[in-house]
Design an enzyme around this catalytic site. Structure first.
Site, short mmCIF file in Angstrom:
data_model
loop_
_atom_site.label_atom_id
_atom_site.label_comp_id
_atom_site.label_asym_id
_atom_site.label_seq_id
_atom_site.Cartn_x
_atom_site.Cartn_y
_atom_site.Cartn_z
N VAL A 101 32.19 65.60 7.19
CA VAL A 101 32.23 64.16 7.43
C VAL A 101 32.89 63.53 6.21
O VAL A 101 32.41 63.67 5.09
CB VAL A 101 30.81 63.57 7.64
CG1 VAL A 101 30.87 62.06 7.76
CG2 VAL A 101 30.16 64.18 8.88
N ASP A 102 34.01 62.87 6.49
CA ASP A 102 34.81 62.27 5.42
C ASP A 102 34.71 60.75 5.55
O ASP A 102 33.80 60.14 4.98
CB ASP A 102 36.24 62.80 5.57
CG ASP A 102 37.18 62.41 4.46
OD1 ASP A 102 36.70 61.98 3.39
OD2 ASP A 102 38.40 62.54 4.63
N LEU A 105 34.80 58.52 10.78
CA LEU A 105 35.42 58.02 12.01
C LEU A 105 35.34 59.03 13.16
O LEU A 105 35.02 58.65 14.30
CB LEU A 105 36.89 57.63 11.75
CG LEU A 105 37.63 57.07 12.97
CD1 LEU A 105 37.06 55.73 13.39
CD2 LEU A 105 39.13 56.95 12.69
N THR A 106 35.62 60.28 12.88
CA THR A 106 35.60 61.30 13.94
C THR A 106 34.22 61.37 14.58
O THR A 106 34.08 61.31 15.81
CB THR A 106 35.97 62.69 13.36
OG1 THR A 106 37.22 62.58 12.68
CG2 THR A 106 36.07 63.74 14.46
N PHE A 151 40.14 67.73 -1.50
CA PHE A 151 40.51 68.28 -0.20
C PHE A 151 40.16 69.76 -0.17
O PHE A 151 40.67 70.55 -0.96
CB PHE A 151 41.99 68.06 0.11
CG PHE A 151 42.27 68.24 1.58
CD1 PHE A 151 42.06 67.19 2.47
CD2 PHE A 151 42.68 69.46 2.07
CE1 PHE A 151 42.27 67.36 3.83
CE2 PHE A 151 42.88 69.65 3.44
CZ PHE A 151 42.68 68.59 4.32
N ASP A 158 41.03 73.56 7.41
CA ASP A 158 42.45 73.85 7.23
C ASP A 158 43.18 72.77 6.45
O ASP A 158 42.72 71.64 6.31
CB ASP A 158 43.15 73.94 8.60
CG ASP A 158 43.31 72.57 9.25
OD1 ASP A 158 42.30 71.85 9.36
OD2 ASP A 158 44.45 72.21 9.60
P1 IMP Z 1 36.68 61.75 9.19
O1 IMP Z 1 36.96 61.30 10.60
O2 IMP Z 1 37.47 60.95 8.19
O3 IMP Z 1 35.22 61.80 8.88
O4 IMP Z 1 37.29 63.19 9.04
C1 IMP Z 1 36.69 64.26 9.60
C2 IMP Z 1 37.71 65.33 9.94
O5 IMP Z 1 38.81 65.36 9.02
C3 IMP Z 1 37.02 66.65 9.82
O6 IMP Z 1 36.56 67.08 11.06
C4 IMP Z 1 38.11 67.56 9.27
O7 IMP Z 1 38.76 68.20 10.33
C5 IMP Z 1 39.07 66.65 8.56
N1 IMP Z 1 38.89 66.67 7.09
C6 IMP Z 1 38.37 65.71 6.30
N2 IMP Z 1 38.33 66.06 5.00
C7 IMP Z 1 38.84 67.32 4.97
C8 IMP Z 1 39.05 68.26 3.90
O8 IMP Z 1 38.76 68.05 2.71
N3 IMP Z 1 39.59 69.45 4.27
C9 IMP Z 1 39.93 69.77 5.54
N4 IMP Z 1 39.73 68.92 6.58
C10 IMP Z 1 39.19 67.71 6.30
MG MG Z 2 39.89 69.20 11.41
#
Ligand code: IMP
Ligand code: MG
Length: 176
Positions: A101-102, A105-106, A151, A158
């Protein structure tokens, strides 16, 4: 052939130990209940496969594919459903299994999508959490590790489709 060994952040052993703990907690929380596990492809495939081996409950495994990143290390800001689950989750306990979880949003988008299908309960297991980038309110019920704003790659995660096969979590740096 190119050789690379990205810098290690979390070892195979640390990951395995934490997953055993998460599996125990999930097993205890869902005692005597149905569980549908939804693996968020592609990043969570390795985590999910190791995690379900530690969940001692009759469960059903589903896959969903979402994409919010192109071939960059920044979120594109929109989430696309690339492949849906096939099970009906109405009235069911659902456990989403995500890699990281970054911004949130996803997961927020996925939770809203699944809520429309009237599950009994939706919980989230995420291997990693980067609190620095969080923009959307997300509750992680079962968290592997909180990490810094780097990252990361490996163990399913990936960069531009590469490094998923690494058995540990590494940090992407210029040398890779
Ligand atoms: P979010 O929607 O910004 O929370 O991003 C979540 C999605 O971004 C994750 O399911 C990952 O696939 C991808 N992601 C976010 N940060 C990283 C990272 O550091 N390495 C690889 N994939 C990432
Ligand atoms: Mg991904």
């Amino acid at each position: 052939m190119e050789l690379y060994t990205p810098e290690m952040l979390i070892s195979e052993e640390e990951i395995a130990l934490r997953i055993s703990e998460l599996g125990k907690a999930i097993t205890a929380d869902f005692q005597n209940q149905d569980l549908v596990v939804i693996c968020v492809l592609k990043g969570a495939f390795m985590f999910c496969s190791d995690l379900i081996k530690k969940i001692n409950l009759p469960l059903k495994l589903e896959f969903i594919s979402l994409s919010s990143y192109g071939d960059s290390t920044q979120s594109s800001g929109n989430v696309r459903l690339e492949m849906d689950i096939t099970a009906n989750i109405e009235g069911k306990n659902v456990l989403i299994v995500e890699d990281i979880v970054d911004s949130g949003l996803t997961i927020k988008t996925l939770m809203e999508m699944l809520d429309l299908r009237k599950p009994k309960d939706v919980r989230l297991a995420s291997l990693l959490f980067k609190p620095v980038k969080l923009k959307h309110k997300v509750k992680i019920d079962y968290l592997g590790f909180e990490i810094e704003d780097k990252f990361v790659i490996g163990y399913g995660l990936d960069y531009a489709g590469r490094y998923r096969e690494l058995p540990y979590i590494g940090v992407l740096n210029a040398g890779n």
